[in-house]
Design a protein around this motif. Structure first.
Motif, mmCIF file in Angstrom:
data_model
loop_
_atom_site.group_PDB
_atom_site.id
_atom_site.type_symbol
_atom_site.label_atom_id
_atom_site.label_comp_id
_atom_site.label_asym_id
_atom_site.label_seq_id
_atom_site.Cartn_x
_atom_site.Cartn_y
_atom_site.Cartn_z
ATOM 1 N N GLU A 156 0.830 -1.201 0.000
ATOM 2 C CA GLU A 156 0.000 0.000 0.000
ATOM 3 C C GLU A 156 0.869 1.257 0.000
ATOM 4 O OE1 GLU A 156 -2.689 0.547 3.327
ATOM 5 O OE2 GLU A 156 -4.273 1.088 1.900
ATOM 6 N N ARG B 248 2.119 1.889 -3.462
ATOM 7 C CA ARG B 248 1.078 2.539 -4.274
ATOM 8 C C ARG B 248 0.993 4.026 -3.956
ATOM 9 N NH1 ARG B 248 -1.421 1.704 -8.409
ATOM 10 N NH2 ARG B 248 -3.480 2.231 -7.619
ATOM 11 N N PRO C 296 1.506 6.424 -7.499
ATOM 12 C CA PRO C 296 0.151 5.969 -7.863
ATOM 13 C C PRO C 296 0.021 5.445 -9.284
ATOM 14 C CG PRO C 296 0.089 8.072 -6.679
ATOM 15 C CD PRO C 296 1.526 7.802 -6.987
ATOM 16 N N ARG D 58 -6.813 -2.936 -3.480
ATOM 17 C CA ARG D 58 -5.985 -1.758 -3.217
ATOM 18 C C ARG D 58 -5.195 -1.304 -4.446
ATOM 19 N NH1 ARG D 58 -5.042 -1.246 2.653
ATOM 20 N NH2 ARG D 58 -6.238 -2.884 3.703
ATOM 21 N N GLY D 59 -5.386 -1.975 -5.582
ATOM 22 C CA GLY D 59 -4.792 -1.484 -6.817
ATOM 23 C C GLY D 59 -3.640 -2.274 -7.382
ATOM 24 N N VAL D 60 -3.298 -3.453 -6.816
ATOM 25 C CA VAL D 60 -2.247 -4.284 -7.400
ATOM 26 C C VAL D 60 -2.734 -4.831 -8.736
ATOM 27 C CG1 VAL D 60 -1.060 -6.503 -7.117
ATOM 28 C CG2 VAL D 60 -1.099 -4.862 -5.248
#
Length: 283
Positions: A142, A145, A149, A171-173
């Motif tokens: 995290e 990220r 971003p 969470r965006g992986v």
């Protein structure tokens, strides 16, 4: 007692993954030696000697500022951060990236705090392990990220926890690749992630799409015309040698195309890749 057995099994899996990557490093070095470049051309001086201790974070490839970016699918990679606490794993992944994107700057980190500092330089891509010193897996990723971003993150690990992976996806992986994969498949997974797709283990894709037999696949445009030709012949049950004869190209090239088709369709093997490509109307 059960926890102890699971811990021992996890240790054995990690050791096997590291041994596999070490073998790939040795194969890459052997290929460079046969080509006349020498092992030192990749990781040291021209005669194979290292230039002293290598720091945990470094710009591995110094290229001229005006050098054009080159790549093989998924767009160019100007810089890539490789974060893993095993040096041999980092070297193997660096060799995979350098083979496909020779002008990319390679940054390395052996722990989460060093990786966070490197991420502040906004690399295009990050190949990260989950188990590294400095932070728990979710908190560490995290923070990566947050530091960059726009950076694509592909987790390359020997440890898989379905609940944790689902959390990290939220969470965006951008994907997860086992360390046991071949260099060709990891390279294809990177290309898929760079093109905007996700590379997921089959069971995780099925957990996300429980009502569908096939996991989500990238748009057809991600398969080149040559890859589509290879996939069609795979669907007919032809071997790599048969496909090479049919298309008039080297078997080694066919092997690479097959690995890319498998990765880009999110399949586990060539049979499943052909089935997915057919079901998605690509063939």
């Amino acid at each position: 007692m059960g926890d102890r057995r699971r811990a021992r099994g996890e240790c054995r899996r990690r050791r096997a993954a590291v041994r596999g990557l070490c073998a790939r490093v040795r194969q890459c070095d052997a290929r460079r030696l046969r080509a006349g470049a020498g092992v030192g051309a990749a990781f040291g001086t021209a005669d194979g000697r290292r230039r002293g201790p290598r720091p945990a974070l470094d710009g591995r490839r110094g290229v001229p500022p005006d050098a054009p970016a080159r790549g093989h699918g998924g767009g160019p990679v100007r810089s890539c951060l490789i974060a893993d606490d095993h040096a041999l794993v980092r070297d193997a992944l660096a060799a995979t990236v350098a083979a496909r994107w020779p002008d990319a700057e390679i940054l390395q980190a052996s722990d989460f705090p060093t990786a966070w500092s490197a991420a502040a330089r906004a690399p295009d891509l990050c190949l990260a392990d989950l188990d590294m010193p400095g932070a728990a897996p979710v908190e560490g990723v995290e923070a990566l990220r947050a530091a960059a971003p726009a950076m694509k993150i592909l987790v390359v690990t020997g440890s898989f926890d379905d609940a944790m992976m689902l959390d990290l996806l939220a969470r965006g992986v951008h994907g997860f690749a086992p360390k046991s994969l071949s260099a060709d498949v990891i390279g294809a997974a990177i290309a898929l992630v760079l093109a905007g797709g996700r590379y997921l283990p089959q069971r995780l894709a099925e957990m996300q799409m429980p009502e569908r037999h096939f996991a989500p696949a990238p748009p057809p445009r991600l398969l080149t015309e040559r890859q589509l030709e290879v996939a069609r012949l795979m669907a007919r049950g032809q071997t790599n040698k048969d496909i090479a004869r049919s298309l008039g190209i080297a078997p080694a090239t066919i092997k690479t195309h097959v690995a890319q088709v498998i990765a880009l369709t999110g399949a586990a093997n060539r049979t499943e890749a052909a089935m997915r490509a057919t079901a998605l109307g690509l063939l």
